[in-house]
Design a protein around this motif. Structure first.
Motif, PDB file in Angstrom:
ATOM      1  N   SER A  44     -33.139  52.849  40.209  1.00  0.00           N
ATOM      2  CA  SER A  44     -31.765  52.561  39.789  1.00  0.00           C
ATOM      3  C   SER A  44     -30.848  53.715  40.196  1.00  0.00           C
ATOM      4  N   LEU A  45     -29.549  53.458  40.203  1.00  0.00           N
ATOM      5  CA  LEU A  45     -28.590  54.514  40.533  1.00  0.00           C
ATOM      6  C   LEU A  45     -28.740  55.696  39.582  1.00  0.00           C
ATOM      7  N   ARG A  46     -28.878  55.408  38.316  1.00  0.00           N
ATOM      8  CA  ARG A  46     -29.027  56.481  37.322  1.00  0.00           C
ATOM      9  C   ARG A  46     -30.281  57.328  37.612  1.00  0.00           C
ATOM     10  N   GLU A  47     -31.394  56.662  37.890  1.00  0.00           N
ATOM     11  CA  GLU A  47     -32.624  57.387  38.198  1.00  0.00           C
ATOM     12  C   GLU A  47     -32.453  58.245  39.449  1.00  0.00           C
ATOM     13  N   ARG A  48     -31.797  57.682  40.464  1.00  0.00           N
ATOM     14  CA  ARG A  48     -31.595  58.421  41.709  1.00  0.00           C
ATOM     15  C   ARG A  48     -30.718  59.645  41.472  1.00  0.00           C
ATOM     16  N   ILE A  49     -29.675  59.493  40.671  1.00  0.00           N
ATOM     17  CA  ILE A  49     -28.804  60.628  40.361  1.00  0.00           C
ATOM     18  C   ILE A  49     -29.587  61.696  39.607  1.00  0.00           C
ATOM     19  N   GLU A  50     -30.430  61.281  38.683  1.00  0.00           N
ATOM     20  CA  GLU A  50     -31.259  62.240  37.949  1.00  0.00           C
ATOM     21  C   GLU A  50     -32.224  62.964  38.889  1.00  0.00           C
ATOM     22  N   GLN A  51     -32.777  62.243  39.876  1.00  0.00           N
ATOM     23  CA  GLN A  51     -33.649  62.878  40.868  1.00  0.00           C
ATOM     24  C   GLN A  51     -32.874  63.929  41.659  1.00  0.00           C
ATOM     25  N   ILE A  52     -31.680  63.556  42.107  1.00  0.00           N
ATOM     26  CA  ILE A  52     -30.847  64.494  42.874  1.00  0.00           C
ATOM     27  C   ILE A  52     -30.478  65.701  42.021  1.00  0.00           C
ATOM     28  N   SER A  53     -30.142  65.459  40.754  1.00  0.00           N
ATOM     29  CA  SER A  53     -29.705  66.547  39.873  1.00  0.00           C
ATOM     30  C   SER A  53     -30.792  67.601  39.676  1.00  0.00           C
ATOM     31  N   LEU A  54     -32.049  67.206  39.808  1.00  0.00           N
ATOM     32  CA  LEU A  54     -33.141  68.164  39.681  1.00  0.00           C
ATOM     33  C   LEU A  54     -33.274  69.062  40.918  1.00  0.00           C
ATOM     34  N   GLN A  55     -32.652  68.649  42.019  1.00  0.00           N
ATOM     35  CA  GLN A  55     -32.754  69.392  43.278  1.00  0.00           C
ATOM     36  C   GLN A  55     -31.566  70.320  43.515  1.00  0.00           C
ATOM     37  N   ILE A  56     -30.560  70.252  42.638  1.00  0.00           N
ATOM     38  CA  ILE A  56     -29.354  71.050  42.860  1.00  0.00           C
ATOM     39  C   ILE A  56     -29.021  71.861  41.611  1.00  0.00           C
ATOM     40  N   SER A  57     -28.166  72.847  41.799  1.00  0.00           N
ATOM     41  CA  SER A  57     -27.759  73.724  40.710  1.00  0.00           C
ATOM     42  C   SER A  57     -26.473  73.203  40.066  1.00  0.00           C
ATOM     43  N   LYS A  58     -26.341  73.420  38.768  1.00  0.00           N
ATOM     44  CA  LYS A  58     -25.147  72.975  38.038  1.00  0.00           C
ATOM     45  C   LYS A  58     -23.875  73.682  38.517  1.00  0.00           C
ATOM     46  N   ASN A  59     -24.021  74.845  39.143  1.00  0.00           N
ATOM     47  CA  ASN A  59     -22.821  75.568  39.601  1.00  0.00           C
ATOM     48  C   ASN A  59     -22.356  75.122  40.988  1.00  0.00           C
ATOM     49  N   GLU A  60     -23.070  74.187  41.616  1.00  0.00           N
ATOM     50  CA  GLU A  60     -22.639  73.651  42.909  1.00  0.00           C
ATOM     51  C   GLU A  60     -21.665  72.487  42.689  1.00  0.00           C
ATOM     52  N   LYS A  61     -20.629  72.453  43.500  1.00  0.00           N
ATOM     53  CA  LYS A  61     -19.690  71.328  43.431  1.00  0.00           C
ATOM     54  C   LYS A  61     -20.274  70.138  44.168  1.00  0.00           C
ATOM     55  N   ILE A  62     -19.952  68.963  43.675  1.00  0.00           N
ATOM     56  CA  ILE A  62     -20.442  67.730  44.279  1.00  0.00           C
ATOM     57  C   ILE A  62     -19.268  66.936  44.830  1.00  0.00           C
TER      58      ILE A  62
END
Length: 92
Positions: A44-62
């Motif tokens: 799902s889109l939500r699952e995919r976003i959660e997968q991506i979020s684990l690969q990036i830092s919270k201080n990076e702009k999206i």
């Protein structure tokens, strides 16, 4: 889209979210390195976003780059609040 190298340079440090594999190819050809596709089978889109979020830092702009058609606008409307809910900063 402004393809001026100086204009593009300021976004190269952003995490770029795109719809598909062809979008990744196009942006990596322009020198972008942090490009992630939402398109993943059986996720799902939500699952995919959660997968991506684990690969990036919270201080990076999206930056979310969806197509400017009806489907792209719908996807953007769905994923923007999810990234915000997860604590990421969006650069529109």
């Amino acid at each position: 889209m402004n393809l001026n190298p100086e204009y593009l340079e300021k976004y190269k440090s952003n995490v770029i979210i795109v719809e598909g594999k062809k979008d990744i190819s196009s942006l990596t050809a322009l020198g972008f390195e942090k490009v992630h596709s939402l398109n993943k089978t059986l996720v799902s889109l939500r699952e995919r976003i959660e997968q991506i979020s684990l690969q990036i830092s919270k201080n990076e702009k999206i930056s979310i780059l969806t197509d400017l058609d009806k489907k792209g606008n719908q996807i953007y409307s769905k994923i923007k609040p999810i990234f915000q809910e997860l604590g990421f900063t969006l650069d529109s």
